[in-house]
Design an enzyme around this catalytic site. Sequence first.
Site, PDB file in Angstrom:
ATOM      1  N   ASN A   1       0.912  -1.163   0.121  1.00  0.00           N
ATOM      2  CA  ASN A   1       0.027  -0.183  -0.122  1.00  0.00           C
ATOM      3  C   ASN A   1       0.854   1.287  -0.040  1.00  0.00           C
ATOM      4  O   ASN A   1       1.536   1.466   0.930  1.00  0.00           O
ATOM      5  CB  ASN A   1      -0.715  -0.108   1.224  1.00  0.00           C
ATOM      6  CG  ASN A   1      -1.713   1.208   1.217  1.00  0.00           C
ATOM      7  OD1 ASN A   1      -1.473   2.160   0.630  1.00  0.00           O
ATOM      8  ND2 ASN A   1      -2.725   1.113   2.352  1.00  0.00           N
ATOM      9  N   VAL A   2       0.860   1.959  -1.142  1.00  0.00           N
ATOM     10  CA  VAL A   2       1.928   3.135  -1.192  1.00  0.00           C
ATOM     11  C   VAL A   2       1.733   3.970  -0.488  1.00  0.00           C
ATOM     12  O   VAL A   2       2.499   5.289  -0.524  1.00  0.00           O
ATOM     13  CB  VAL A   2       2.198   3.251  -2.781  1.00  0.00           C
ATOM     14  CG1 VAL A   2       3.191   2.327  -3.347  1.00  0.00           C
ATOM     15  CG2 VAL A   2       0.964   3.692  -3.312  1.00  0.00           C
TER      16      VAL A   2
ATOM     17  N   TYR B   1      -9.799  15.115  -4.938  1.00  0.00           N
ATOM     18  CA  TYR B   1      -8.770  14.437  -6.137  1.00  0.00           C
ATOM     19  C   TYR B   1      -7.988  15.525  -6.887  1.00  0.00           C
ATOM     20  O   TYR B   1      -6.932  15.394  -7.013  1.00  0.00           O
ATOM     21  CB  TYR B   1      -9.569  13.628  -7.281  1.00  0.00           C
ATOM     22  CG  TYR B   1      -8.978  13.056  -8.301  1.00  0.00           C
ATOM     23  CD1 TYR B   1      -8.536  11.573  -8.091  1.00  0.00           C
ATOM     24  CD2 TYR B   1      -8.862  13.529  -9.555  1.00  0.00           C
ATOM     25  CE1 TYR B   1      -7.845  11.131  -9.091  1.00  0.00           C
ATOM     26  CE2 TYR B   1      -8.159  12.952 -10.500  1.00  0.00           C
ATOM     27  CZ  TYR B   1      -7.704  11.700 -10.323  1.00  0.00           C
ATOM     28  OH  TYR B   1      -7.113  11.053 -11.500  1.00  0.00           O
TER      29      TYR B   1
ATOM     30  N   ILE C   1      -9.215   8.835 -19.710  1.00  0.00           N
ATOM     31  CA  ILE C   1      -8.654   7.685 -20.486  1.00  0.00           C
ATOM     32  C   ILE C   1      -9.422   6.428 -20.153  1.00  0.00           C
ATOM     33  O   ILE C   1      -9.791   6.284 -18.969  1.00  0.00           O
ATOM     34  CB  ILE C   1      -7.195   7.290 -19.920  1.00  0.00           C
ATOM     35  CG1 ILE C   1      -6.500   8.453 -20.066  1.00  0.00           C
ATOM     36  CG2 ILE C   1      -6.438   6.144 -20.739  1.00  0.00           C
ATOM     37  CD1 ILE C   1      -6.167   9.115 -21.204  1.00  0.00           C
TER      38      ILE C   1
ATOM     39  N   LYS D   1      -3.822  15.993  -6.926  1.00  0.00           N
ATOM     40  CA  LYS D   1      -3.155  15.999  -8.127  1.00  0.00           C
ATOM     41  C   LYS D   1      -2.433  17.383  -8.387  1.00  0.00           C
ATOM     42  O   LYS D   1      -1.378  17.247  -9.008  1.00  0.00           O
ATOM     43  CB  LYS D   1      -4.239  15.702  -9.383  1.00  0.00           C
ATOM     44  CG  LYS D   1      -4.906  14.266  -9.443  1.00  0.00           C
ATOM     45  CD  LYS D   1      -3.794  13.374  -9.674  1.00  0.00           C
ATOM     46  CE  LYS D   1      -4.359  11.747  -9.794  1.00  0.00           C
ATOM     47  NZ  LYS D   1      -3.184  10.734  -9.811  1.00  0.00           N
TER      48      LYS D   1
HETATM   49  P1  NAD Z   1      -6.909   2.204 -12.242  1.00  0.00           P
HETATM   50  O1  NAD Z   1      -7.787   2.077 -11.234  1.00  0.00           O
HETATM   51  O2  NAD Z   1      -7.056   1.118 -13.447  1.00  0.00           O
HETATM   52  O3  NAD Z   1      -5.376   1.499 -11.773  1.00  0.00           O
HETATM   53  C1  NAD Z   1      -4.923   2.314 -10.537  1.00  0.00           C
HETATM   54  C2  NAD Z   1      -4.077   1.019  -9.767  1.00  0.00           C
HETATM   55  O4  NAD Z   1      -3.635   1.861  -8.435  1.00  0.00           O
HETATM   56  C3  NAD Z   1      -4.850  -0.052  -9.574  1.00  0.00           C
HETATM   57  O5  NAD Z   1      -4.276  -1.235  -9.917  1.00  0.00           O
HETATM   58  C4  NAD Z   1      -5.110  -0.051  -8.078  1.00  0.00           C
HETATM   59  O6  NAD Z   1      -5.318  -1.400  -7.183  1.00  0.00           O
HETATM   60  C5  NAD Z   1      -3.575   0.483  -7.477  1.00  0.00           C
HETATM   61  N1  NAD Z   1      -4.028   1.201  -6.126  1.00  0.00           N
HETATM   62  C6  NAD Z   1      -4.728   1.847  -5.564  1.00  0.00           C
HETATM   63  N2  NAD Z   1      -4.309   2.463  -4.401  1.00  0.00           N
HETATM   64  C7  NAD Z   1      -3.217   1.861  -4.229  1.00  0.00           C
HETATM   65  C8  NAD Z   1      -2.353   1.948  -2.983  1.00  0.00           C
HETATM   66  N3  NAD Z   1      -2.704   2.647  -1.855  1.00  0.00           N
HETATM   67  N4  NAD Z   1      -1.197   1.039  -3.228  1.00  0.00           N
HETATM   68  C9  NAD Z   1      -0.967   0.718  -4.180  1.00  0.00           C
HETATM   69  N5  NAD Z   1      -1.615   0.455  -5.507  1.00  0.00           N
HETATM   70  C10 NAD Z   1      -2.889   1.175  -5.211  1.00  0.00           C
HETATM   71  O7  NAD Z   1      -6.667   3.632 -12.803  1.00  0.00           O
HETATM   72  P2  NAD Z   1      -5.967   4.402 -13.957  1.00  0.00           P
HETATM   73  O8  NAD Z   1      -6.830   4.633 -14.665  1.00  0.00           O
HETATM   74  O9  NAD Z   1      -4.838   3.445 -14.812  1.00  0.00           O
HETATM   75  O10 NAD Z   1      -5.108   5.329 -13.381  1.00  0.00           O
HETATM   76  C11 NAD Z   1      -3.777   5.479 -13.118  1.00  0.00           C
HETATM   77  C12 NAD Z   1      -3.309   6.866 -12.647  1.00  0.00           C
HETATM   78  O11 NAD Z   1      -3.843   7.737 -13.829  1.00  0.00           O
HETATM   79  C13 NAD Z   1      -4.180   7.171 -11.364  1.00  0.00           C
HETATM   80  O12 NAD Z   1      -3.127   8.095 -10.445  1.00  0.00           O
HETATM   81  C14 NAD Z   1      -5.267   8.057 -11.768  1.00  0.00           C
HETATM   82  O13 NAD Z   1      -5.592   9.058 -10.964  1.00  0.00           O
HETATM   83  C15 NAD Z   1      -4.616   8.787 -13.070  1.00  0.00           C
HETATM   84  N6  NAD Z   1      -5.553   9.395 -14.135  1.00  0.00           N
HETATM   85  C16 NAD Z   1      -6.337   8.574 -14.654  1.00  0.00           C
HETATM   86  C17 NAD Z   1      -7.341   9.116 -15.589  1.00  0.00           C
HETATM   87  C18 NAD Z   1      -8.160   8.351 -16.191  1.00  0.00           C
HETATM   88  O14 NAD Z   1      -9.004   8.791 -16.962  1.00  0.00           O
HETATM   89  N7  NAD Z   1      -8.049   6.718 -16.167  1.00  0.00           N
HETATM   90  C19 NAD Z   1      -7.160  10.613 -15.804  1.00  0.00           C
HETATM   91  C20 NAD Z   1      -6.158  11.334 -15.091  1.00  0.00           C
HETATM   92  C21 NAD Z   1      -5.246  10.819 -14.382  1.00  0.00           C
END
Ligand code: NAD
Length: 254
Positions: free
Chosen positions: A62-63, A157, A190, A161
């Site tokens: 858990n980061v 959020y 995304i 960010k």
């Molecule tokens: P996702 O939910 O598919 O993947 C996120 C991963 O982080 C998951 O595998 C989850 O289990 C892991 N995670 C969550 N909490 C954690 C913790 N405490 N310790 C370790 N791992 C943990 O999401 P994604 O869309 O791939 O998002 C990746 C990053 O991109 C995130 O930071 C998200 O905020 C950012 N982001 C996503 C979008 C989008 O539209 N998908 C847009 C802007 C930014």
Amino acid sequence: MRLQNKVALITGSARGMGRAAAELFAREGASIILTDIAEQDGVEVAASICANGGKALFVPANVARAEDVQQLVEAGISAFGTIDILYNNAGIMPTSDTSVLDTSEETWDQIMDVNLKSTFLCCKYVIPHMIEQQRGSIINISSMVVFLGCTVPQEAYGVAKGGLLALTKSLAIQYGPAGIRCNAICPGPINTGLLDHLWTSDEERNRRLSRIPLGRFGQINDIIYFALYLASDESSWTTGSWMTIDGGISSNYF
Ligand code: NAD
């Protein structure tokens, strides 16, 4: 290969963009330290990278917890000897994060811990190794929402960010002289599991789509190939930058 002989630690790499980045970076020659709270998926991703001829180690963590991050970094260093790339990707977007009036203190703290404090902790434990070797690339995943207000608020959020962007500039300045670069990517929407709760109806989907000049939502490759550039030596003069990748949304007045 663009990442030959490099070692990358990628947080949140069991699913979504983190997983895809791990697989891409491995194909480009990097050894990958994967970490996530989703243990089963993480183990499977690492196994599949190895089965395809790559090098990967999954360490559950858990980061948002210092102890976990410390153990994660130690395990990664002991397996691969170094960390050249720190990709701070893990993030959450709970539906309980809404307006200042409605968001609970618990939700606020959880989002700050996972989306912001995690990057502080990973940097705290990885940067000393990067200083020792006088090189490193840190990639922080922020969001386009930092630059725009929204009628559907996600206050915690956006604030977390935004904090990542401030940290990105500061780390770039402090550790540039030690050969460490730090950049942020600000994605628009995304197609990953993260946004499923926002796209529950065609109406919700189309409302967002109508704001995107390039006429589509983002794909994972739109983000991870830019991360690959930042991770590689091709970006050796790029630091302190915030790259918005959002199909033009944040440039769109009407
Ligand atoms: P996702 O939910 O598919 O993947 C996120 C991963 O982080 C998951 O595998 C989850 O289990 C892991 N995670 C969550 N909490 C954690 C913790 N405490 N310790 C370790 N791992 C943990 O999401 P994604 O869309 O791939 O998002 C990746 C990053 O991109 C995130 O930071 C998200 O905020 C950012 N982001 C996503 C979008 C989008 O539209 N998908 C847009 C802007 C930014």
